[in-house]
Design an enzyme around this catalytic site. Structure first.
Site, PDB file in Angstrom:
ATOM      1  N   LYS A 202      81.599  96.278  87.900  1.00 60.05           N
ATOM      2  CA  LYS A 202      80.902  96.258  89.193  1.00 60.05           C
ATOM      3  C   LYS A 202      81.588  97.242  90.126  1.00 60.05           C
ATOM      4  O   LYS A 202      82.539  96.910  90.844  1.00 60.05           O
ATOM      5  CB  LYS A 202      80.925  94.846  89.785  1.00 60.05           C
ATOM      6  N   SER A 405      71.091  95.267  89.339  1.00 59.00           N
ATOM      7  CA  SER A 405      71.749  94.285  90.188  1.00 59.00           C
ATOM      8  C   SER A 405      70.686  93.425  90.894  1.00 59.00           C
ATOM      9  O   SER A 405      69.953  92.699  90.242  1.00 59.00           O
ATOM     10  CB  SER A 405      72.689  94.968  91.182  1.00 59.00           C
TER      11      SER A 405
END
Length: 610
Positions: A202, A405
């Site tokens: 991430k 996402s």
């Protein structure tokens, strides 16, 4: 005798002046209003289809950025030098080409790419698929450009004949991603970024916490960029077999090839088979006149412009009782109501609800082109889609260039999830990030002090160091949010949370890779998804209806200004390299202003469509 002006005379004079000024103000506003109305009426009249002569060519000459949905910029941002880039709707280009394929009045397709300023590979693939269908009818496609960058060439390469200006070039560079890292700047200013995240890959927070790309981000980015570059080369090789053998060498050994061509970039492109010949602009026009006959406008050959042709198609299309509703989610996902070009949680949910409550809409397709954003807003949209499915209407997702996402989260309420082979998707991870501005405040001699009823009062005030209790709360919330993300995906994809976690951790995948990992159901463009939605709804006779909030007169004016076919030097001017670099840095920093999630948690991907 001398008379002095009394208070009454002064009041009457000032009152008269004020009335005069007020009349001038009202007249000015009325004139501006009339001018806007006249502009809109003129634009509407100009968009009305004119008679289409037989055996015409359809001219595809997109000017600006290829988008799923036009964004509306504020007048002040444009006056202050903001982004005034022209925008071209992908669906307009695709609809025009598909309509022309079945239109006996259209003889051929002419493509001119000089005005195209940017397009993701997934969008280009959808146009290329439409061009290939057009060619299958036996009609020819002709293309020319003063020069070709990578996106422009992908579009032009699908022509039967392709010409380049003798002073031009074909610039193929491969794909790259080079974010700006702000940690050094923040360190100098004394700004600390408090980060809470789950997901090894991430990387969204890294530009604010690092000065370089992390090994994990480098690994994941290289994997999907290499796959995208292979897909690009395969597309070109299939469209232009004569260029297939030397395409990789054209890029890898460009200096030697240019030297062999005597420094002539156009000759180099021709030798490599990337173009069929070289023509100046006037030679190109003469060539088209020879093919299609003389026209009555400045371009010289008989043709119809794309915008006029699309207007004609939509006016001629019969109205049908059944509709497949398409809702576009383009841009960052932001909490609340947002204008087109951003994905407002409340505004997109309202459009989905509108489609659900419309009896004529038999199925809903969510077209996603978003890297994500607010976790709260993402769930608002996902929930609304889930309610639509429960109401008995099929829901399908069509992923555009990016659906990662939060863009992936909102896709998890669909009966089917489709992606382009080069869609960027996945990035299943979550983070929170809060700035600590106490350092720069101290350097400026500013102090913050006070009292609160609990230790948590003022705990997320950026002027003060982050309270440890708030930090603990955020970290626990982020860890719970990641488990929730895994659970949502596992339920939607019929996978175990452990299996989802193995392909999650914030990692980004191309659509073709996501299919192998079980993250999407099928590969295909929007047209294929619409057909699949109609099949699920068991309707054969339908029309595609885009569910959008009507624009205000002001926004209509701005959109028309930014989508006009103005061929003036100003409209054609490209920003310099320095301007592009500064605009990129400004855009990356301005993106922080979109962070309005009430829980300070985000599902956002630091990824760019190749």
């Amino acid at each position: 005798m001398e008379h002095k002006a009394g208070p009454g005379l002064i009041r009457r004079t000032l009152s008269g002046l004020w009335r005069a000024l007020d009349r001038i103000r009202q007249a000015s506003l009325n004139l501006i209003f009339l001018a806007v109305v006249a502009f809109l009426v003129a634009g509407w009249l100009a968009s009305r289809p004119s008679p289409l002569p037989p055996d015409s060519a359809l001219l595809i000459a997109p000017k600006g950025l290829l988008v799923e949905q036009r964004s509306v910029k504020s007048p002040m941002s444009l006056l202050q030098g903001g982004d005034g880039t022209h925008q071209v709707l992908l669906r307009d280009v695709v609809d025009a080409i598909r309509g022309a394929a079945a239109d006996s009045r259209i003889k051929a397709l002419v493509i001119e790419t000089d005005g195209l300023s940017g397009a993701g590979l997934a969008k280009l693939e959808e146009i290329a698929a439409a061009i290939d269908v057009f060619r299958q009818t036996g009609k020819k496609v002709h293309a020319w450009g003063r020069h070709f960058d990578q996106a422009q060439y992908h579009l032009a390469a699908h022509a039967d004949e392709l010409f380049l200006n003798p002073d031009g070039y074909v610039l193929l560079t491969g794909f790259g991603r080079f974010p700006t890292y702000f940690k050094g700047l923040f360190d100098q200013a004394g700004v600390k970024m408090q980060v809470f995240r789950v997901g090894t890959y991430k990387s969204f927070v890294e530009p604010y916490t690092r000065s370089d790309m992390s090994p994990e981000d480098r690994e994941a980015t290289r994997l999907y960029l290499d796959a995208a570059w292979q897909a690009y080369q395969a597309d070109i090789a299939a469209a232009r077999p004569k260029a297939a053998a030397g395409l990789a060498r054209y890029v890898a050994d460009a200096p030697a090839q240019l030297a062999a061509a005597g420094g002539d970039a156009a000759a180099m492109a021709r030798s490599a088979g990337l173009v069929d010949g070289l023509k100046t602009a006037d030679e190109w026009r003469s060539h088209l006149v020879g093919l299609f006959g003389k026209g009555d406008d400045a371009r010289g050959f008989k043709h119809v412009e794309m915008s006029a042709y699309v207007a004609r198609l939509r006016e001629e299309a019969p109205e049908r009782a059944s509709k497949i509703g398409v809702v576009v989610a383009q841009g960052a996902i932001v909490d609340g109501e947002q204008p087109p070009g951003s994905v407002g949680g409340d505004s997109v949910a309202a459009l989905i609800r509108q489609a659900r409550e419309d009896e004529a809409v038999k199925a809903v397709v969510l077209r996603v082109d978003s890297p994500g954003g607010s976790a709260t807003a993402s769930e608002v949209i996902r929930r609304e889609l889930d309610l639509t499915r429960r109401a008995g209407k099929p829901v399908l997702v069509s992923m555009g260039a990016v659906a990662a996402s939060g863009g992936y989260w909102i896709s998890m309420a669909a009966d089917e999830v489709w992606a382009s082979p080069t869609t960027l998707t996945g990035s299943i991870g979550i983070f929170a990030m809060l700035p600590d501005l106490s350092g720069p405040f101290g350097k400026l001699g500013l102090a913050v002090d006070g009292v609160g009823t609990t230790p948590l009062a003022g705990g997320v005030d950026p002027r003060r160091p982050l309270d440890p209790q708030i930090a603990s709360l955020l970290q626990q919330s982020i860890e719970h949010g990641y488990k929730r993300f895994l659970s949502v995906v596992a339920g939607a994809r019929k996978m175990s949370p452990e299996a989802v976690d193995a392909v999650a951790q914030g990692r980004v995948w191309l659509g073709s890779q996501a299919l192998e990992k079980g993250l999407v159901d099928k590969l295909g463009g929007l047209d294929a998804v619409v057909r699949a939605a109609a099949a699920r709804a068991a309707v054969a006779d339908y029309e595609v209806s885009y569910i959008e909030k009507p624009l205000s007169p002001r926004d209509q004016l701005l959109v028309r200004l930014l989508s006009s076919d103005d061929e003036s030097e100003a409209a054609q001017r490209r920003p310099s390299i320095a301007e592009q670099a500064l605009a990129r840095v400004r855009s990356e920093l301005e993106g922080l202003a979109l962070w309005n999630d009430p829980g300070h948690t985000y599902l956002h991907c630091l990824c760019e469509a190749p």
